[in-house]
Write a protein that holds these residues in place. Sequence first.
Motif, PDB file in Angstrom:
ATOM      1  N   LEU A  71       0.848  -1.195   0.000  1.00 58.76           N
ATOM      2  CA  LEU A  71       0.000   0.000   0.000  1.00 58.76           C
ATOM      3  C   LEU A  71       0.884   1.246   0.000  1.00 58.76           C
ATOM      4  CD1 LEU A  71      -2.980   0.956   0.164  1.00 58.76           C
ATOM      5  CD2 LEU A  71      -2.679   1.056   2.659  1.00 58.76           C
ATOM      6  N   GLU A  73       0.853   5.595  -0.146  1.00 61.40           N
ATOM      7  CA  GLU A  73       0.101   6.848  -0.054  1.00 61.40           C
ATOM      8  C   GLU A  73       0.477   7.753  -1.226  1.00 61.40           C
ATOM      9  OE1 GLU A  73       0.997   9.063   3.443  1.00 61.40           O
ATOM     10  OE2 GLU A  73      -0.618  10.535   3.147  1.00 61.40           O
ATOM     11  N   ASP A  86      -5.664   9.764  -2.124  1.00 61.33           N
ATOM     12  CA  ASP A  86      -5.623   8.598  -3.003  1.00 61.33           C
ATOM     13  C   ASP A  86      -4.537   7.643  -2.518  1.00 61.33           C
ATOM     14  OD1 ASP A  86      -7.596   9.124  -5.160  1.00 61.33           O
ATOM     15  OD2 ASP A  86      -6.353  10.884  -5.498  1.00 61.33           O
ATOM     16  N   PHE A  87      -4.799   6.360  -2.716  1.00 64.78           N
ATOM     17  CA  PHE A  87      -3.852   5.324  -2.321  1.00 64.78           C
ATOM     18  C   PHE A  87      -3.651   4.356  -3.485  1.00 64.78           C
ATOM     19  CE2 PHE A  87      -5.613   6.995   1.528  1.00 64.78           C
ATOM     20  CZ  PHE A  87      -4.542   7.059   2.394  1.00 64.78           C
ATOM     21  N   GLN A  88      -2.489   3.765  -3.505  1.00 63.14           N
ATOM     22  CA  GLN A  88      -2.128   2.838  -4.576  1.00 63.14           C
ATOM     23  C   GLN A  88      -1.803   1.485  -3.954  1.00 63.14           C
ATOM     24  OE1 GLN A  88       1.817   3.004  -6.923  1.00 63.14           O
ATOM     25  NE2 GLN A  88       0.416   4.215  -8.169  1.00 63.14           N
ATOM     26  N   SER A 149      -5.789   1.628  -7.644  1.00 63.91           N
ATOM     27  CA  SER A 149      -5.896   2.720  -6.686  1.00 63.91           C
ATOM     28  C   SER A 149      -7.321   2.848  -6.169  1.00 63.91           C
ATOM     29  CB  SER A 149      -5.461   4.043  -7.331  1.00 63.91           C
ATOM     30  OG  SER A 149      -6.388   4.435  -8.332  1.00 63.91           O
ATOM     31  N   LEU A 184      -0.384   1.417   7.288  1.00 60.62           N
ATOM     32  CA  LEU A 184       0.399   2.498   6.681  1.00 60.62           C
ATOM     33  C   LEU A 184       0.287   3.757   7.524  1.00 60.62           C
ATOM     34  CD1 LEU A 184       2.083   3.427   4.200  1.00 60.62           C
ATOM     35  CD2 LEU A 184      -0.074   4.164   3.162  1.00 60.62           C
ATOM     36  N   LEU A 186       0.524   7.626   7.783  1.00 55.11           N
ATOM     37  CA  LEU A 186       0.267   8.635   6.772  1.00 55.11           C
ATOM     38  C   LEU A 186       1.181   9.845   6.905  1.00 55.11           C
ATOM     39  CD1 LEU A 186      -3.632   8.568   6.996  1.00 55.11           C
ATOM     40  CD2 LEU A 186      -2.182   7.399   5.316  1.00 55.11           C
TER      41      LEU A 186
END
Length: 208
Positions: A71, A73, A86-88, A149, A184, A186
């Motif tokens: 994951l 950011e 948004d996250f990938q 995403s 994760l 941030l």
Amino acid sequence: MIAKRWMRRWIPGLLTAGVLAGAAGCSTPPAPRAAPGPTAVSVTAGPVPARSAPAAPPATAEPCPSGGVRLVEMEGNAAMGLRVADFQLVNCGDQPYALEGYPQLSLRDDRNEAVPVAVEHGAAGITTGASNLDEAPRPVTLAPGQAASFGMVWRNLVTDSAVPAATARIVEVEPRPGAPRLWLRLAAPVDLGNSGRLGLGPWRPMTR
């Protein structure tokens, strides 16, 4: 007469002596001894430069999590209290990774305690015009190295001074049912204020 003979004998002798004396006085003096050459100086070599240390090997890439995906950011946006992030999800494994629908998401604070939040699918009621959050979910299969995403939206509002504002600095995501959860920290926290609502978009394939 005697005096003349004496003078004749004495004058040549005197001249001879003078010539000899002059010759002795005008003779070229012997050449001076050659000046000694420069004294040899013992030159001590300076410190030998240390050999450059070999370049450090490049840092090893972060190992792929046990679930085979990572994951990441992405850059977010904030305007007039409206927040978008948004996250990938990157397939760092060696097998295809199938996704469908929405991720399961929860938030935690600095003390790793759960932050109460109502996660809603889409952006309805929070903002309008967020087509990427409101589009219908569809199956997405990631080949190794590919990414998908998802986005989320919230408002930083404080509507009740009696309710503490909530800020989450950790997001936990379960990419698909039963998959290992990804944790994760941030860079940009989720500052919910006391709104307690978060809009979540579906998985979308990343295009390059």
